[in-house]
Design an enzyme around this catalytic site. Structure first.
Site, mmCIF file in Angstrom:
data_model
loop_
_atom_site.group_PDB
_atom_site.id
_atom_site.type_symbol
_atom_site.label_atom_id
_atom_site.label_comp_id
_atom_site.label_asym_id
_atom_site.label_seq_id
_atom_site.Cartn_x
_atom_site.Cartn_y
_atom_site.Cartn_z
ATOM 1 N N GLU A 1 5.058 89.144 -2.962
ATOM 2 C CA GLU A 1 5.765 90.387 -3.276
ATOM 3 C C GLU A 1 5.110 91.570 -2.551
ATOM 4 O O GLU A 1 3.899 91.563 -2.311
ATOM 5 C CB GLU A 1 5.737 90.647 -4.782
ATOM 6 C CG GLU A 1 6.644 89.749 -5.601
ATOM 7 C CD GLU A 1 8.110 90.167 -5.499
ATOM 8 O OE1 GLU A 1 8.402 91.253 -4.973
ATOM 9 O OE2 GLU A 1 8.959 89.382 -5.945
ATOM 10 N N GLU B 1 16.382 85.930 -6.306
ATOM 11 C CA GLU B 1 15.439 86.696 -7.125
ATOM 12 C C GLU B 1 15.972 88.084 -7.446
ATOM 13 O O GLU B 1 15.617 88.666 -8.469
ATOM 14 C CB GLU B 1 14.098 86.799 -6.402
ATOM 15 C CG GLU B 1 12.969 87.386 -7.238
ATOM 16 C CD GLU B 1 12.837 88.894 -7.128
ATOM 17 O OE1 GLU B 1 12.045 89.475 -7.907
ATOM 18 O OE2 GLU B 1 13.514 89.517 -6.266
ATOM 19 N N GLU B 2 16.825 88.616 -6.560
ATOM 20 C CA GLU B 2 17.269 90.003 -6.690
ATOM 21 C C GLU B 2 18.450 90.175 -7.639
ATOM 22 O O GLU B 2 18.974 91.284 -7.770
ATOM 23 C CB GLU B 2 17.650 90.565 -5.312
ATOM 24 C CG GLU B 2 16.516 90.591 -4.289
ATOM 25 C CD GLU B 2 15.476 91.663 -4.578
ATOM 26 O OE1 GLU B 2 15.550 92.292 -5.647
ATOM 27 O OE2 GLU B 2 14.583 91.852 -3.742
ATOM 28 N N ASP C 1 10.710 93.668 1.358
ATOM 29 C CA ASP C 1 10.994 92.909 0.140
ATOM 30 C C ASP C 1 11.915 91.731 0.457
ATOM 31 O O ASP C 1 13.111 91.833 0.296
ATOM 32 C CB ASP C 1 11.626 93.842 -0.891
ATOM 33 C CG ASP C 1 11.760 93.215 -2.256
ATOM 34 O OD1 ASP C 1 11.113 92.186 -2.511
ATOM 35 O OD2 ASP C 1 12.520 93.753 -3.081
ATOM 36 N N ASP D 1 15.895 85.929 -0.567
ATOM 37 C CA ASP D 1 17.118 86.734 -0.636
ATOM 38 C C ASP D 1 16.781 88.217 -0.539
ATOM 39 O O ASP D 1 15.638 88.643 -0.726
ATOM 40 C CB ASP D 1 17.891 86.446 -1.923
ATOM 41 C CG ASP D 1 17.100 86.793 -3.182
ATOM 42 O OD1 ASP D 1 15.892 86.503 -3.228
ATOM 43 O OD2 ASP D 1 17.690 87.354 -4.127
ATOM 44 N N HIS E 1 14.637 97.919 -1.117
ATOM 45 C CA HIS E 1 16.031 98.210 -1.478
ATOM 46 C C HIS E 1 16.540 99.519 -0.873
ATOM 47 O O HIS E 1 17.617 99.980 -1.243
ATOM 48 C CB HIS E 1 16.228 98.256 -3.002
ATOM 49 C CG HIS E 1 15.800 97.017 -3.717
ATOM 50 N ND1 HIS E 1 15.940 96.850 -5.071
ATOM 51 C CD2 HIS E 1 15.237 95.867 -3.265
ATOM 52 C CE1 HIS E 1 15.472 95.667 -5.432
ATOM 53 N NE2 HIS E 1 15.035 95.048 -4.340
ATOM 54 N N HIS F 1 10.560 84.944 -2.415
ATOM 55 C CA HIS F 1 12.020 84.838 -2.460
ATOM 56 C C HIS F 1 12.587 85.202 -1.094
ATOM 57 O O HIS F 1 12.100 86.126 -0.428
ATOM 58 C CB HIS F 1 12.612 85.704 -3.578
ATOM 59 C CG HIS F 1 12.461 87.178 -3.412
ATOM 60 N ND1 HIS F 1 13.295 87.934 -2.616
ATOM 61 C CD2 HIS F 1 11.577 88.050 -3.959
ATOM 62 C CE1 HIS F 1 12.942 89.211 -2.678
ATOM 63 N NE2 HIS F 1 11.890 89.301 -3.477
#
Length: 357
Positions: free
Chosen positions: A160, A131-132, A101, A77, A334, A75
């Protein structure tokens, strides 16, 4: 695609490419600039690939007539920027939003797509959006609806963050709301009411007494968990609450399907008013296939269980074995301090090159 997409060199060292990807902000829902840059780079630098755009997802694949196909997915994003852009280098660490990430994984995938012109498997690359955020917006879901043939493969590897380890399958996740009800009254005359928050104590007691199950699947040890993640109740500081809601999250091993997970949670909270609010099944490790075994051999490691839910579950739902393998550290995802060890980027690129060639 924007009229002037930022320029990316997909043939550059994946470490430098990671920094370039990080420096193009792509918070969920705002991936157009990065998708445009990736699309333009793949079209101009990888003539051996068929390239299509699906929303803000970019897909590319070979047509070499190989017996098997491997799909690499990531992903593009990120969560909202937290004062951690642009990227910066500090020795072997590359700091910035999305480094772990999972733009380091994306960089490895895009680099391999552009530079491996004759892989021993046919290769599909899927770099997707959203995805987030909530599952309904996930770009893989849109691709599955609009371009399902692009998701056909004998093995899917998601970039991932795993710290360069192979994490097999993933846990399922279920959220439920448990309501206790009472009767409102003035708190000065509390005996006239029935406190719903106090009634939630019985829910918490069951959680405290709960023993999570541990299960071994294909040599991977999964541990389940059932936790209260939110409690709400009360309307004012002088009112006995007449309703309380305890939200619980059940992370379950992939040998339980969605129905079994729901039945288990209902059994634990038998007698309470319970409503399921979110449910995503997990994915079995899928290590028995020859392609998965060949990938494990290329890494020189053994697989471990994936704690958490990832999009490997989407591929498992399509009957495709899927593994998590990427250079980032999931514990840094994050965070404001998000960074990636550049040596792990290089190692992951080397392992995947060896496996694919």
């Amino acid at each position: 695609m924007p009229l002037t997409a930022p320029t990316l060199d997909l043939t550059a060292d994946p470490i430098e490419l990671t920094a370039a990807l990080v420096d193009i902000p792509s918070v969920s829902g705002d991936e157009a600039a990065l998708a445009g840059a990736l699309e333009q780079a793949l079209r101009t630098q990888a003539p051996h690939l068929e390239v299509v755009r699906c929303g803000d997802a970019v897909l590319a694949r070979t047509h070499l007539g190989r017996e098997r196909r491997v799909l690499l997915a990531g992903h593009i994003d990120t969560v909202p920027v937290a004062g951690n852009l642009p990227s910066r280098r500090d020795g072997d660490l590359l700091h910035g939003c999305g480094t772990s990430d999972m733009k380091a994984g994306d960089a490895v995938i895009a680099h391999l797509a552009a530079t491996l012109t004759r892989p021993r498997y046919d290769l599909t690359v899927v770099l997707y959006d959203c995805e987030e955020v909530e599952a309904a917006r996930n770009g893989l879901g849109r691709i599955e609806r609009e371009l399902p043939e692009w998701l056909r493969a004998d093995l899917a590897i998601l970039g991932e963050p795993t710290g360069g380890a192979v994490e097999a399958g993933c846990q399922g996740t279920l959220r439920a709301e448990i309501r206790t009800r009472g009767r409102r009254a003035h708190s000065a005359r509390s005996w006239l009411g029935d406190n719903a928050v106090h009634g939630a104590g019985a829910v918490l007691a069951r959680l405290t007494a709960y023993t999570p199950r541990e299960v071994d699947i294909d040599g991977c040890g999964y541990r389940e968990g059932l936790q209260a993640v939110r409690i709400t109740g009360g309307v004012a500081g002088n009112v006995v609450p007449d309703e309380c809601v305890v939200t619980v999250n059940f992370r379950f091993a992939p040998d339980r399907d969605a129905d079994a997970a729901v039945a288990h949670v209902r059994e634990v909270f038998d007698g309470f008013d319970l409503a399921i609010t979110d449910l995503s099944p997990g994915a079995l490790p899928g290590l028995s296939t020859s392609a998965a075994q060949e990938f494990l051999a290329a890494t020189g490691t053994t697989a471990r269980a994936k704690y958490g839910w990832t999009d490997v579950a989407r591929f498992a739902g399509l009957g495709i074995p899927a593994l998590n393998y990427g250079p980032g550290d999931p514990n840094l995802a994050h965070t404001r301090e998000e960074h990636v060890d550049t040596s792990v980027i290089s190692r992951c690129a080397s392992v995947l090159t060896r496996f694919l060639t």
